[in-house]
Design a protein around this motif. Structure first.
Motif, mmCIF file in Angstrom:
data_model
loop_
_atom_site.group_PDB
_atom_site.id
_atom_site.type_symbol
_atom_site.label_atom_id
_atom_site.label_comp_id
_atom_site.label_asym_id
_atom_site.label_seq_id
_atom_site.Cartn_x
_atom_site.Cartn_y
_atom_site.Cartn_z
ATOM 1 N N UNK A 1 0.847 -1.203 0.000
ATOM 2 C CA UNK A 1 0.000 0.000 0.000
ATOM 3 C C UNK A 1 0.885 1.256 0.000
ATOM 4 N N UNK A 2 1.944 1.220 0.809
ATOM 5 C CA UNK A 2 2.885 2.340 0.845
ATOM 6 C C UNK A 2 3.479 2.585 -0.546
ATOM 7 N N UNK A 3 3.911 1.525 -1.202
ATOM 8 C CA UNK A 3 4.496 1.648 -2.546
ATOM 9 C C UNK A 3 3.471 2.139 -3.560
ATOM 10 N N UNK A 4 2.209 1.705 -3.377
ATOM 11 C CA UNK A 4 1.142 2.181 -4.263
ATOM 12 C C UNK A 4 0.972 3.694 -4.122
ATOM 13 N N UNK A 5 1.103 4.182 -2.876
ATOM 14 C CA UNK A 5 1.056 5.629 -2.659
ATOM 15 C C UNK A 5 2.193 6.325 -3.381
ATOM 16 N N UNK A 6 3.382 5.720 -3.362
ATOM 17 C CA UNK A 6 4.523 6.256 -4.091
ATOM 18 C C UNK A 6 4.285 6.246 -5.591
ATOM 19 N N UNK A 7 3.677 5.161 -6.101
ATOM 20 C CA UNK A 7 3.379 5.088 -7.535
ATOM 21 C C UNK A 7 2.336 6.136 -7.939
ATOM 22 N N UNK A 8 1.396 6.405 -7.038
ATOM 23 C CA UNK A 8 0.398 7.441 -7.318
ATOM 24 C C UNK A 8 1.091 8.797 -7.487
ATOM 25 N N UNK A 9 2.070 9.100 -6.627
ATOM 26 C CA UNK A 9 2.810 10.358 -6.789
ATOM 27 C C UNK A 9 3.576 10.345 -8.110
#
Length: 746
Positions: free
Chosen positions: A143-151
Motif C-alpha cells: 500500500x505504501x508503494x502504491x502511494x509512491x506510484x500514485x505520486x
C-alpha cells in the motif's frame, strides 16, 4: 524589503508548487478512502505519497523519474525487511547499524541519492513498531508503494501538461535573487555605507545564486527540449538564463574601491543619484523574475532610458565644472561606473522584451556553449562508496553519528514507556546533518517549531469545533510544511507538528492529549541525543576543511586570471573556456564563503583565526570581482602595443599567486622576496597620462576632449588599475596566509 514582491515570489515558486502537489497527492486519495470508510486501513497510502514525493527535487526529467522509481523499490524492500523482523530486538539493532551506515553513506553520490537514503531511513523508523502495519507487513508495504506510484503518476502527468513550469520557477527565482544582489550593491553608493555588513550580505547572496545556477544548469543543459529540440519558448528561456549569467558577472565585476569613490565624490549628489538608479535596476530585474515565474510579460516600473540619461548629464556637468588635471583619474573611475550601468540597463531592457516570448527575440539564438562542461557531473561508481569507508571521510563520520544516534534513540524507546517512541528516531534522522552548524540550527528549529506547533494545535482544537474548518487548517499546514521544508525549517517543523496533531485528531480524537505530550517529549529526547552525538562523536569541524576550500578558490582564481590576462599579451581569448573558468571561480568562491559561514555557528573553542579567515574570504571575493572586470575589457578591447608592459605585470602577479599557493601547501621559500617586489610600472601609460594632464591643463577640458587618445587612455588606465588592484589583493592574501599558517601548517 518589498513584502508584496516577496509574497508574489513565494506564490509562484517551485517550493509552493511542491507543497501543493504533495498535499493534494496525499489528501485526494485520503478523502476517497474516508468516503468508503477504509482510511484507517490504508493510511500507509498517503504516507507513501508524502515520503516518496519528498525525494523529488528539481532536476532533468529523466533523473527525477529514475530517482522516484528507485525510491519506491528501495522503500518497499526496507519496509518488508523491517516489518518482518521488528519483533527480534537484536536483529533491529543489526538493521540500525546496516541501514544507518549504508543509507547515510550513499550521500557521497549527491543530494538526490542522499534524499532517497534519508527517506529509506524514515521508512525503516516508521516500521520499527507495529503502529502502522500490525501483522500485515507485506500488505502495508505494498500500500505504501502504491502511494509512491500514485505520486509518480501525478508527476508524469504534470510534467507532460506543464513541461516548462519548473524552469520558469527556477529561472524567475534566479532573477529575483540577482536583483537582490544588485540592491546590495546600491548600498555602497549611499551615504556612510557599512562596508562589512554590505560585504557579508553580498557573500550570502552569492552563495544563494551559486545554488540556483547549479540547479538551472542541470535542468537546462540535460533536457533535450532545451538543447536539441528547442521551441521558441525553450530557446528564449535558455537565452534568458545565459543572459542572467552574463548579468551576474557584470554585477560582480562592477566592484570599485568604494572608500576612494566616497573620498572623491562623497560631498556631491552624484553617488546617491547612482545608488538610487542601481536600486531601480534591481527592482526591474526582480520584476522580470516575478514575470518569468508567473508566465506573464514583465512591465517596467521606471523609465530607465530617462534615468540613465539624467545620471550621465549630471556626470558631464560635474566633470565640466570640477575636473582638473589633478583629479582626472577619479573621473575616469566614475565614467567606467556609468558605462557599466549603461551596459546593465541594455541587458535589463533586453530581458524585458524576452519575457514576452516574442519569436523575434529568440530567432537568432544559437547555443554557443559546450553544455557538457557546464553541468554538474555525478559518478555513481561503487568504488566511490568503498573509498569513503574511512575515518578521514566526512560522509563516513556522519554515517557513524547517525547510526550511533539511532542506536541510543532505539534503546531509549525500549527502556522508557513512550507512546510514540519512533518519533525519537524520526527526530534524530531529520535533524542530524554532516555539518555541525546545520545540525545545531535544525535542532533549535525542531524544538522551537514542535513547541509552537503543539501549542497552536492545542489552541485550535480547543477553540475550533467545526471539522471542516479543522480540515482546511490541516491542509494549509501541510502545504506550508512541504513548501518551507527546504527554505525555513522552523516554519516547516511548526507546520508539520500542527498537521500531524490535526490528522491524529481526525483518526483517533480520544488520545489527542497523549499525542500532544508524546510529540514534545520525544522531540526533546531526540534533539538532545542528536546534539550530543553531533558534538562529541567524530565531529567534522569546518576549520579542518577550510584550507581545501581556500586552495580551490586560489587555484580557480589563478586559472581565471591567467586566461583573461593572456589576451593582453596578444593571445586569442577562448570565450567558451572563459565562461567555464568564470563558473569554476564563482563556485569556488561561494563554497569558501559557505564554509566560513558554517564556521561562525560552531562552538567558540573551534573558531580559530576567524578574523584572518574572514579577511581571506573578503579578498578572494574582491580578487574574483577584479578578474571578472578585467575579462570585460579582454572581450572588447585590444591594445597590442602595450603587450610587453602588461606581460611584465602579469608575470609578477603570477609569482604572487604561486607564492600564496606555496604558503597554503607549506612551501615558504619565495614568499618574503615576492611580497617585497613591486609591480612593474606601465611607463607607456604613465607617459600618455602625463601628456593628457598637460592637454587638460593647457587647453581646457572641452578642447582636450577632442584628443583621439582620450578613450584609449580611459580604457588603459582602468585596465592598468585592475592589474594593480589584483596585485595588491594578492599580496594582502599572502600576508593573511602568513598569519594563518602557524595554525594550519601541514
Amino acid at each position: 524589503m518589498n513584502y508584496l514582491d516577496e509574497f508574489k515570489k513565494f506564490i509562484f515558486s517551485h517550493y509552493l508548487a511542491t507543497g501543493v502537489r504533495l498535499t493534494l497527492g496525499a489528501i485526494i486519495p485520503s478523502l476517497i478512502f474516508q468516503h468508503f470508510g477504509i482510511l484507517g486501513e490504508l493510511i500507509a497510502f498517503p504516507l507513501g505519497t508524502l515520503l516518496i514525493g519528498s525525494t523529488d527535487s528539481p532536476g532533468p526529467y529523466h533523473r527525477r523519474r529514475n530517482s522516484l522509481l528507485i525510491a519506491i523499490a528501495t522503500c518497499f524492500s526496507v519496509a518488508c525487511i523491517t516489518g518482518l523482523l521488528r519483533h527480534f530486538h537484536f536483529v533491529v539493532f543489526i538493521e540500525i547499524i546496516v541501514f544507518g551506515m549504508f543509507f547515510s553513506l550513499v550521500g557521497v553520490y549527491g543530494n538526490r541519492v542522499n534524499s532517497i537514503g534519508l527517506i529509506s531511513l524514515l521508512v525503516f523508523v516508521f516500521n520499527i513498531d507495529d503502529h502502522l502495519s500490525g501483522d500485515m507487513v507485506l500488505r502495508t508495504a505494498a500500500i505504501f508503494s502504491a502511494g509512491g506510484m500514485w505520486y509518480f503518476i501525478l508527476y508524469m502527468i504534470l510534467q507532460k501538461l506543464l513541461p516548462y513550469k519548473l524552469i520558469q520557477q527556477l529561472l524567475g527565482e534566479n532573477f529575483v535573487e540577482l536583483g537582490k544582489l544588485l540592491s546590495i550593491k546600491a548600498g555602497y553608493y549611499m551615504a556612510k555605507p557599512d562596508y562589512d555588513a554590505l560585504f557579508n550580505r553580498m557573500v550570502h547572496q552569492q552563495v544563494i545564486l551559486r545554488e540556483n545556477h547549479e540547479n538551472l544548469r542541470e535542468v537546462l543543459f540535460k533536457t533535450r527540449e532545451f538543447v536539441t529540440e528547442s521551441t521558441t519558448k525553450s530557446r528564449i528561456l535558455m537565452l534568458m538564463f545565459l543572459d542572467s549569467i552574463d548579468l551576474f558577472e557584470r554585477i560582480l565585476n562592477s566592484q570599485q574601491n568604494y572608500a576612494n569613490l566616497h573620498r572623491a565624490f562623497g560631498h556631491t549628489k552624484i553617488l546617491r543619484m547612482l545608488g538610487t538608479y542601481i536600486t531601480w535596476l534591481s527592482t526591474e530585474i526582480q520584476q522580470i523574475g516575478l514575470a518569468v515565474q508567473s508566465g506573464f510579460p514583465a512591465h517596467s516600473r521606471h523609465d530607465l532610458d530617462e534615468a540613465i540619461h539624467r545620471c550621465q548629464k549630471a556626470f558631464e556637468k560635474m566633470r565640466e565644472q570640477q575636473m582638473t588635471h589633478d583629479n582626472m583619474e577619479d573621473y575616469i573611475m566614475l565614467r567606467q561606473i556609468l558605462n557599466s550601468l549603461q551596459d546593465i540597463t541594455e541587458r535589463v531592457k533586453k530581458l524585458h522584451r524576452a519575457s514576452t516570448y516574442d519569436t523575434e527575440v529568440g530567432k537568432d539564438y544559437k547555443m554557443n556553449v559546450e553544455t557538457d562542461n557546464f553541468t554538474p557531473k555525478q559518478d555513481y561508481n561503487p568504488r566511490i562508496l568503498l573509498d569513503n569507508i574511512s575515518l578521514k571521510s566526512s560522509h563516513f563520520r556522519h554515517a557513524v553519528r547517525i547510526t550511533l544516534g539511532l542506536l541510543i534513540g532505539y534503546t531509549a524507546s525500549l527502556f522508557f514507556d513512550l507512546g510514540h517512541g519512533y518519533w525519537i528516531l524520526l527526530t534524530i534522522v531529520t535533524i542530524m546533518k554532516p555539518a555541525f552548524s546545520i545540525t545545531k540550527q535544525r535542532n533549535l528549529h525542531r524544538i522551537g517549531g514542535t513547541i509552537l506547533g503543539v501549542t497552536s494545535g492545542f489552541l485550535f482544537l480547543y477553540l475550533i469545533h467545526d471539522n471542516t474548518a479543522l480540515f482546511v487548517l490541516m491542509m494549509l499546514s501541510m502545504i506550508l510544511a512541504y513548501s518551507f521544508l527546504k527554505v525555513n525549517y522552523f516554519v516547516a517543523s511548526t507546520a508539520i507538528t500542527l498537521y500531524v496533531l490535526l490528522s491524529f485528531n481526525f483518526l483517533n480524537p480520544q488520545h489527542i492529549t497523549a499525542v500532544l505530550q508524546d510529540r514534545v517529549i520525544d522531540t526533546v529526547i531526540g534533539s538532545v541525543i542528536a546534539y550530543f552525538v553531533s558534538s562529541y562523536v567524530l565531529p567534522v569541524w569546518e576549520h579542518s576543511q577550510i584550507n581545501q576550500y581556500m586552495r580551490e578558490a586560489l587555484r580557480a582564481n589563478r586559472r581565471y586570471f591567467d586566461l583573461v590576462a593572456a589576451k593582453f599579451t596578444g593571445k586569442t581569448l577562448d570565450i567558451n573556456q572563459l565562461k567555464l573558468y568564470r563558473k569554476d571561480a564563482i563556485i569556488a568562491m561561494a563554497n569558501l564563503s559557505d564554509n566560513f559561514q558554517k564556521m561562525l555557528s560552531e562552538p567558540k573553542r573551534k573558531q580559530m583565526k576567524m578574523e584572518e579567515y574572514h579577511q581571506f574570504v573578503a579578498t578572494s571575493h574582491m580578487l574574483t570581482s577584479y578578474i571578472a572586470s578585467l575579462s570585460t575589457y579582454a572581450q572588447t578591447l585590444d591594445y597590442p602595443q602595450f603587450s610587453v608592459e602588461f606581460e611584465m605585470m602579469i608575470r609578477q602577479i603570477d609569482r604572487q599567486l604561486q607564492a600564496a599557493m606555496d604558503l597554503l601547501e607549506g612551501k615558504t621559500t619565495t614568499v618574503v622576496e615576492v611580497t617585497r617586489e613591486s609591480l612593474p610600472k606601465n611607463q607607456k601609460l604613465l607617459d600618455l597620462l602625463t601628456t593628457r594632464k598637460k592637454e587638460i591643463k593647457e587647453l581646457g577640458i572641452e578642447k582636450a576632449d577632442l584628443s583621439p587618445s582620450r578613450r584609449m587612455i580611459s580604457d588603459l588606465k582602468t585596465i592598468n588599475g585592475l592589474f594593480e588592484l589584483i596585485s595588491t589583493i594578492t599580496i594582502d592574501e599572502i600576508k593573511i596566509l602568513q598569519k594563518i599558517k602557524p595554525v594550519n601548517a601541514h
